[in-house]
Design an enzyme around this catalytic site. Structure first.
Site, PDB file in Angstrom:
ATOM      1  N   SER A   8       0.822  -0.945  -0.084  1.00  0.00           N
ATOM      2  CA  SER A   8      -0.190  -0.164  -0.107  1.00  0.00           C
ATOM      3  C   SER A   8       0.951   1.162   0.010  1.00  0.00           C
ATOM      4  CB  SER A   8      -0.777   0.099   1.230  1.00  0.00           C
ATOM      5  OG  SER A   8      -1.333   1.270   1.379  1.00  0.00           O
ATOM      6  N   HIS A  33      -1.323  -1.161  -4.195  1.00  0.00           N
ATOM      7  CA  HIS A  33      -2.599  -0.986  -3.471  1.00  0.00           C
ATOM      8  C   HIS A  33      -2.536   0.550  -3.212  1.00  0.00           C
ATOM      9  CE1 HIS A  33      -6.163  -1.930  -1.139  1.00  0.00           C
ATOM     10  NE2 HIS A  33      -5.546  -1.108  -0.220  1.00  0.00           N
ATOM     11  N   ASP A  35      -4.574   3.590  -1.779  1.00  0.00           N
ATOM     12  CA  ASP A  35      -5.977   3.993  -0.715  1.00  0.00           C
ATOM     13  C   ASP A  35      -6.494   5.597  -1.220  1.00  0.00           C
ATOM     14  OD1 ASP A  35      -6.045   1.577   0.934  1.00  0.00           O
ATOM     15  OD2 ASP A  35      -3.931   1.985   1.487  1.00  0.00           O
ATOM     16  N   MET A  37      -8.912   8.190   0.164  1.00  0.00           N
ATOM     17  CA  MET A  37     -10.004   8.609   1.025  1.00  0.00           C
ATOM     18  C   MET A  37     -10.468   9.854   1.125  1.00  0.00           C
ATOM     19  SD  MET A  37      -7.437   7.468   4.320  1.00  0.00           S
ATOM     20  CE  MET A  37      -6.696   5.683   4.226  1.00  0.00           C
ATOM     21  N   HIS A  66      -8.446   1.084  -3.927  1.00  0.00           N
ATOM     22  CA  HIS A  66      -9.481   0.932  -2.744  1.00  0.00           C
ATOM     23  C   HIS A  66     -10.182   2.424  -2.478  1.00  0.00           C
ATOM     24  CE1 HIS A  66      -9.883  -0.178   1.787  1.00  0.00           C
ATOM     25  NE2 HIS A  66     -10.927  -0.034   1.292  1.00  0.00           N
ATOM     26  N   MET A  68     -12.383   4.776  -0.451  1.00  0.00           N
ATOM     27  CA  MET A  68     -12.731   4.868   0.871  1.00  0.00           C
ATOM     28  C   MET A  68     -13.752   6.253   1.104  1.00  0.00           C
ATOM     29  SD  MET A  68      -9.827   3.315   3.214  1.00  0.00           S
ATOM     30  CE  MET A  68      -8.569   3.289   1.777  1.00  0.00           C
ATOM     31  N   MET A 137     -11.652  -5.720   5.368  1.00  0.00           N
ATOM     32  CA  MET A 137     -10.835  -4.802   6.211  1.00  0.00           C
ATOM     33  C   MET A 137     -10.433  -5.440   7.481  1.00  0.00           C
ATOM     34  SD  MET A 137     -10.309  -2.445   4.365  1.00  0.00           S
ATOM     35  CE  MET A 137      -9.168  -1.400   5.477  1.00  0.00           C
ATOM     36  N   GLY A 142      -8.987   3.926   7.434  1.00  0.00           N
ATOM     37  CA  GLY A 142      -8.619   5.277   7.421  1.00  0.00           C
ATOM     38  C   GLY A 142      -6.991   5.572   7.790  1.00  0.00           C
ATOM     39  N   PHE A 143      -6.439   4.580   8.385  1.00  0.00           N
ATOM     40  CA  PHE A 143      -5.096   4.689   8.419  1.00  0.00           C
ATOM     41  C   PHE A 143      -4.153   3.644   8.518  1.00  0.00           C
ATOM     42  CE2 PHE A 143      -8.135   7.472  11.209  1.00  0.00           C
ATOM     43  CZ  PHE A 143      -7.433   8.831  10.906  1.00  0.00           C
ATOM     44  N   GLY A 144      -3.074   3.796   8.159  1.00  0.00           N
ATOM     45  CA  GLY A 144      -2.206   2.708   7.982  1.00  0.00           C
ATOM     46  C   GLY A 144      -1.697   2.436   9.543  1.00  0.00           C
ATOM     47  N   ASP A 175      -6.834  -6.432   4.124  1.00  0.00           N
ATOM     48  CA  ASP A 175      -6.279  -5.211   4.061  1.00  0.00           C
ATOM     49  C   ASP A 175      -6.326  -4.503   5.570  1.00  0.00           C
ATOM     50  OD1 ASP A 175      -5.253  -2.708   3.687  1.00  0.00           O
ATOM     51  OD2 ASP A 175      -6.939  -2.036   2.562  1.00  0.00           O
ATOM     52  N   GLY A 176      -4.988  -4.320   6.079  1.00  0.00           N
ATOM     53  CA  GLY A 176      -4.565  -3.774   7.547  1.00  0.00           C
ATOM     54  C   GLY A 176      -3.980  -4.518   8.259  1.00  0.00           C
ATOM     55  N   GLY A 177      -2.907  -4.173   8.911  1.00  0.00           N
ATOM     56  CA  GLY A 177      -2.333  -4.708   9.846  1.00  0.00           C
ATOM     57  C   GLY A 177      -1.711  -6.159   9.465  1.00  0.00           C
ATOM     58  N   GLY A 197       1.203  -2.241   4.191  1.00  0.00           N
ATOM     59  CA  GLY A 197       1.620  -0.710   4.029  1.00  0.00           C
ATOM     60  C   GLY A 197       2.622  -0.738   5.036  1.00  0.00           C
ATOM     61  N   SER A 198       2.433  -0.360   6.319  1.00  0.00           N
ATOM     62  CA  SER A 198       3.663  -0.198   7.143  1.00  0.00           C
ATOM     63  C   SER A 198       4.691  -1.177   7.527  1.00  0.00           C
ATOM     64  CB  SER A 198       3.200   0.404   8.662  1.00  0.00           C
ATOM     65  OG  SER A 198       2.217  -0.344   8.940  1.00  0.00           O
TER      66      SER A 198
END
Ligand code: DX5
Ligand code: ZN
Length: 216
Positions: A8, A33, A35, A37, A66, A68, A137, A142-144, A175-177, A197-198
């Site tokens: 991401s 990916h 994002d 928003m 994606h 949002m 999700m 909303g946030f990485g 998607d996420g974490g 992402g992170s």
């Protein structure tokens, strides 16, 4: 087909986007990916069309976009023109989801539907035959950099079951974490695509992290 990895760009260094895109191009990653928003559907604003236009010039892999945003139908043609290969809208943001999906496909893209962590898998039962990808999700969008919600493992199994029961085919994206700690379990539950992402961009050697996810 082995697991697809979609880094991401939300977690990339925006002052060095060309460098970070080149890293993904030369890595084992499969997709980019992206994002988007709007500060309404989610409590954050990321980047919009002019930035995506600049990104598009450098990417050598499919763009997995994606959205949002509320009322995404307004921008479906625009994202097609910006080179999106997969366009994902949120179940919670579409009053006429079937129409949105038809419009995405009509513009020549693959259609994805994302579900927030609280949205039940059964919400997809009348639409699963029409879509190419389900994005689960595993954090609140909303946030990485947020922590993975453990309940996602069960949801992956449920969506896999729904796809099999309806005798259809559709990719399952998480998607996420996502990290190397949950990747192999996600894959064994049925995940086809991992967004990260992170975990990728926060590391000194991002390519090595992509490789680790690819081998999970
Ligand atoms: C969150 C975005 C994610 C985010 C993932 O709203 O949809 O794609 O970039 O970031 P990490 O992997 O850091 O959780
Ligand atoms: Zn995303």
């Amino acid at each position: 087909m082995s697991i697809r990895i979609a880094p991401s760009l939300l977690a990339a260094d925006f002052a060095n986007l060309e460098r970070d895109i080149a890293m993904v191009n030369s890595s084992e990653a499969d997709w980019f990916h992206i994002d988007i928003m709007d500060g309404v559907f989610v409590p954050n604003i990321s980047f919009g069309m002019p930035v995506l236009r600049a990104i598009q010039k450098h990417v050598q892999k499919p763009l997995d976009v994606h959205l949002m945003i509320v009322d995404p139908d307004r921008y479906i043609e625009t994202f097609a023109a910006l080179g999106s290969e997969i366009l994902t809208v949120h179940y919670e943001a579409c009053t006429h989801l079937h129409r949105s999906i038809q419009k995405i496909k009509g513009c020549g893209m693959q259609a994805g539907v994302a579900l927030n962590p609280h949205t039940p898998i059964q919400s997809l039962s009348e639409i699963i035959q029409d879509i190419d990808l389900v994005c689960l999700m595993s954090v609140n969008p909303g946030f990485g950099g947020q922590s993975f919600i453990e309940n996602t493992f069960e949801k992956v199994k449920e969506v896999k079951e729904l796809i099999e029961n309806k005798k259809t085919s559709c990719l399952i994206e998480i998607d996420g974490g996502v990290t190397n700690k949950n990747a192999s379990k996600l894959i064994s539950c049925g995940a086809d695509v991992l967004v990260a992402g992170s975990y990728v961009f926060g590391a000194p050697d991002p390519e090595a992290k992509i490789q680790l996810l690819k081998k999970a």
